[in-house]
Scaffold this motif. Structure first.
Motif, PDB file in Angstrom:
ATOM      1  N   PRO A  31       0.796  -1.234   0.000  1.00 36.63           N
ATOM      2  CA  PRO A  31       0.000   0.000   0.000  1.00 36.63           C
ATOM      3  C   PRO A  31       0.830   1.287   0.000  1.00 36.63           C
ATOM      4  O   PRO A  31       0.394   2.278  -0.556  1.00 36.63           O
ATOM      5  CB  PRO A  31      -0.826  -0.103   1.278  1.00 36.63           C
ATOM      6  N   THR A  32       1.978   1.292   0.637  1.00 31.97           N
ATOM      7  CA  THR A  32       2.712   2.560   0.743  1.00 31.97           C
ATOM      8  C   THR A  32       4.121   2.431   0.187  1.00 31.97           C
ATOM      9  O   THR A  32       4.675   1.342   0.072  1.00 31.97           O
ATOM     10  CB  THR A  32       2.834   3.033   2.210  1.00 31.97           C
ATOM     11  N   ARG A  33       4.673   3.587  -0.109  1.00 30.64           N
ATOM     12  CA  ARG A  33       6.031   3.641  -0.666  1.00 30.64           C
ATOM     13  C   ARG A  33       7.047   3.129   0.346  1.00 30.64           C
ATOM     14  O   ARG A  33       7.966   2.410  -0.007  1.00 30.64           O
ATOM     15  CB  ARG A  33       6.368   5.084  -1.006  1.00 30.64           C
ATOM     16  N   ASP A  53       0.621  -7.631  -0.424  1.00 30.25           N
ATOM     17  CA  ASP A  53       0.960  -7.472   0.998  1.00 30.25           C
ATOM     18  C   ASP A  53       0.055  -6.400   1.593  1.00 30.25           C
ATOM     19  O   ASP A  53      -0.261  -5.416   0.924  1.00 30.25           O
ATOM     20  CB  ASP A  53       2.433  -7.060   1.136  1.00 30.25           C
ATOM     21  N   GLU A  54      -0.353  -6.580   2.830  1.00 32.29           N
ATOM     22  CA  GLU A  54      -1.229  -5.595   3.493  1.00 32.29           C
ATOM     23  C   GLU A  54      -2.435  -5.280   2.613  1.00 32.29           C
ATOM     24  O   GLU A  54      -2.765  -4.120   2.350  1.00 32.29           O
ATOM     25  CB  GLU A  54      -0.464  -4.307   3.797  1.00 32.29           C
ATOM     26  N   THR A  55      -3.089  -6.350   2.179  1.00 35.67           N
ATOM     27  CA  THR A  55      -4.193  -6.160   1.238  1.00 35.67           C
ATOM     28  C   THR A  55      -5.325  -5.337   1.852  1.00 35.67           C
ATOM     29  O   THR A  55      -5.941  -4.513   1.166  1.00 35.67           O
ATOM     30  CB  THR A  55      -4.733  -7.539   0.798  1.00 35.67           C
ATOM     31  N   ASP A  95      -8.457  -0.293   1.843  1.00 36.31           N
ATOM     32  CA  ASP A  95      -8.833   0.906   2.611  1.00 36.31           C
ATOM     33  C   ASP A  95      -8.392   2.171   1.886  1.00 36.31           C
ATOM     34  O   ASP A  95      -9.033   3.207   1.967  1.00 36.31           O
ATOM     35  CB  ASP A  95      -8.149   0.925   3.986  1.00 36.31           C
ATOM     36  N   MET A  96      -7.254   2.090   1.230  1.00 37.94           N
ATOM     37  CA  MET A  96      -6.721   3.284   0.577  1.00 37.94           C
ATOM     38  C   MET A  96      -7.322   3.480  -0.812  1.00 37.94           C
ATOM     39  O   MET A  96      -6.908   4.370  -1.553  1.00 37.94           O
ATOM     40  CB  MET A  96      -5.191   3.195   0.481  1.00 37.94           C
TER      41      MET A  96
END
Ligand code: ADP
Ligand code: MG
Length: 412
Positions: free
Chosen positions: A77-79, A151-153, A158-159
């Motif tokens: 989800p994030t950089r 990962d962190e699906t 959510d994002m």
């Protein structure tokens, strides 16, 4: 599984694991790795800090080593998380030049990424938005990428990355292996799994709702006006690296500036900073150049900085699930950690929602001022010795008064 030898891993990977000091698989690794090595799709969930990266990383690297025509894509989800995941995967690969990699994240130089892509990387780690940019420019081709990790699906959904994920998956062969990891398994994740995974094996280790067991949690009730003073006390009483969560980007900047003015070693991280600034703040925090990182929830998920000893929830999170992710930043890989929540009278409903999530089926706390059972409860801070675990005498009953302790210890 006592050690990694039983998995029949490539010798280079065994060596890399030794170098990393990973002698024994964590529970999610012990379950996920053998399944993934047989080629099965896996839908895995486990508490934060339990080694999910290597749970998919070990099968991924095994496949890349054993099968030279194979290529893999990992979406996060994030950089920051993408950067961290690629770093760990590179460590598992061992020889950086052996399998070429690309990091495709937003806010980073396109030129650099195009260069990495021209070298035909067999491992790409990135965030959904930037990968779609490359797909649109045709600078990346995923038609032979036969190993996919999400990962962190839950966080990606959510994002709002659902549509982006769908687009990316369409560019990949249907005949692929897919591993999907998530700290929580709400119904939208199960639906997505049904869409993207083939006959997946579902692995859940421990309760995904509960926080990691070694996190000592404490609530402190106070009026809004006393929050800053209380925070300063907490910072002074504690050693080690501390992450302080706040609600807004502006609030993060303001609080960090105020702390710096009062001679605390602090910096802020939030989504309005340029990528390079975000990287620098995290790197400085990793290198212990700053002891305190004031963060919005952008830093709440997935970040693995082993030396974070305390999480302070200066503001409660908007979404109750984020509470679990926030406090999951401490007590990584079996280390101990503590989490403190500053609660004002206005936080009552938010706190009850968190409590409901953490203790499904239990009666709600009768009043906002009454802490749930597994938490420390104090209207005055307690001594560090009082930090050791749940306290007796609360739950449904009247609220105990804990006076003194911490303030006395503070003088030392
Ligand atoms: P998660 O993704 O489940 O939140 P991570 O994959 O970030 O957790 O791992 C948390 C920490 O545990 C990392 O510092 C990682 O290096 C460490 N770790 C992972 N697997 C092992 C292992 N088998 N032995 C020792 N440490 C491990
Ligand atoms: Mg993770």
């Amino acid at each position: 599984m006592e050690n990694f030898n039983g998995f029949n891993l490539p010798p280079a990977l065994i060596q890399a694991l030794q170098k990393l000091g990973f002698t024994k698989p964590t529970p999610i690794q012990a379950q996920a790795i053998p399944l993934a090595l047989t080629g099965r799709d896996v839908l895995g969930s486990a508490q934060t800090g339990t080694g999910k990266t290597a749970a998919f990383g070990i099968p991924l690297v095994t496949r890349l080593i054993n099968n030279p025509s194979s290529a893999a894509l990992v979406l996060t989800p994030t950089r920051e998380l993408a950067t961290q995941v690629l770093k760990q995967l590179t460590e598992l690969i061992g020889h950086p030049t052996h399998i070429r990699t690309a990091l495709l994240i937003g806010g980073d130089s396109m030129g650099k990424q195009l260069g990495q892509l021209r070298a035909q990387p067999r491992l790409i780690v990135g965030t959904p938005g930037r990968i779609n940019d490359h797909l649109m420019r045709r600078s990346v081709n995923l038609s032979k990428t036969d190993f996919l990790v999400l990962d962190e699906t839950d966080r990606m959904l959510d994002m709002g990355f659902g549509v982006q994920l769908e687009k990316i998956v369409k560019h990949m062969p249907t005949d692929r292996q897919t591993l999907m990891f998530s700290a929580t398994m709400p119904t939208n994740i199960m639906k997505m799994a049904a869409q993207y995974l083939r006959n997946p094996e579902r692995i859940a280790v421990g309760s995904t709702i509960a926080a990691a067991p070694k996190i000592k949690q404490e609530l402190i009730h106070m009026p809004e006006t006393e929050k800053y003073g209380k925070l300063v006390n907490l910072l002074e009483e504690r050693n080690g690296s501390i992450i302080v969560f706040v609600k807004t980007k502006h609030g993060a900047d303001r609080l960090a500036q105020k702390l710096v003015k009062h001679n605390h070693s602090a910096d802020a991280i939030h989504g309005d900073l340029r990528q390079r600034q975000r990287d620098r703040v995290i790197q400085n925090f990793r290198d212990r150049k700053h002891r305190i990182m004031v963060a919005t929830d952008v830093a709440a998920r997935g970040l693995d900085i082993p030396h974070i000893e305390h999480v302070i929830n200066y503001d409660l999170p908007q979404a109750p699930e984020d509470y679990i992710h926030r406090i999951g930043r401490t007590a990584r890989a079996g280390a101990e950690g503590s989490a403190v929540c500053l609660i004002t009278p206005a936080d009552g409903e938010k706190w009850r929602a968190i409590h409901r999530l953490m203790h499904p089926g239990e009666a709600p706390p009768p009043r906002s001022a009454n802490a749930p059972r597994r938490f420390g409860n104090s209207d005055k801070p307690r001594s560090p010795g009082g930090f050791k675990g749940p306290r007796k005498g609360f739950g449904g009953g009247p609220r105990p008064f804990n006076r003194g302790g911490r303030s006395a210890a503070k003088a030392s």
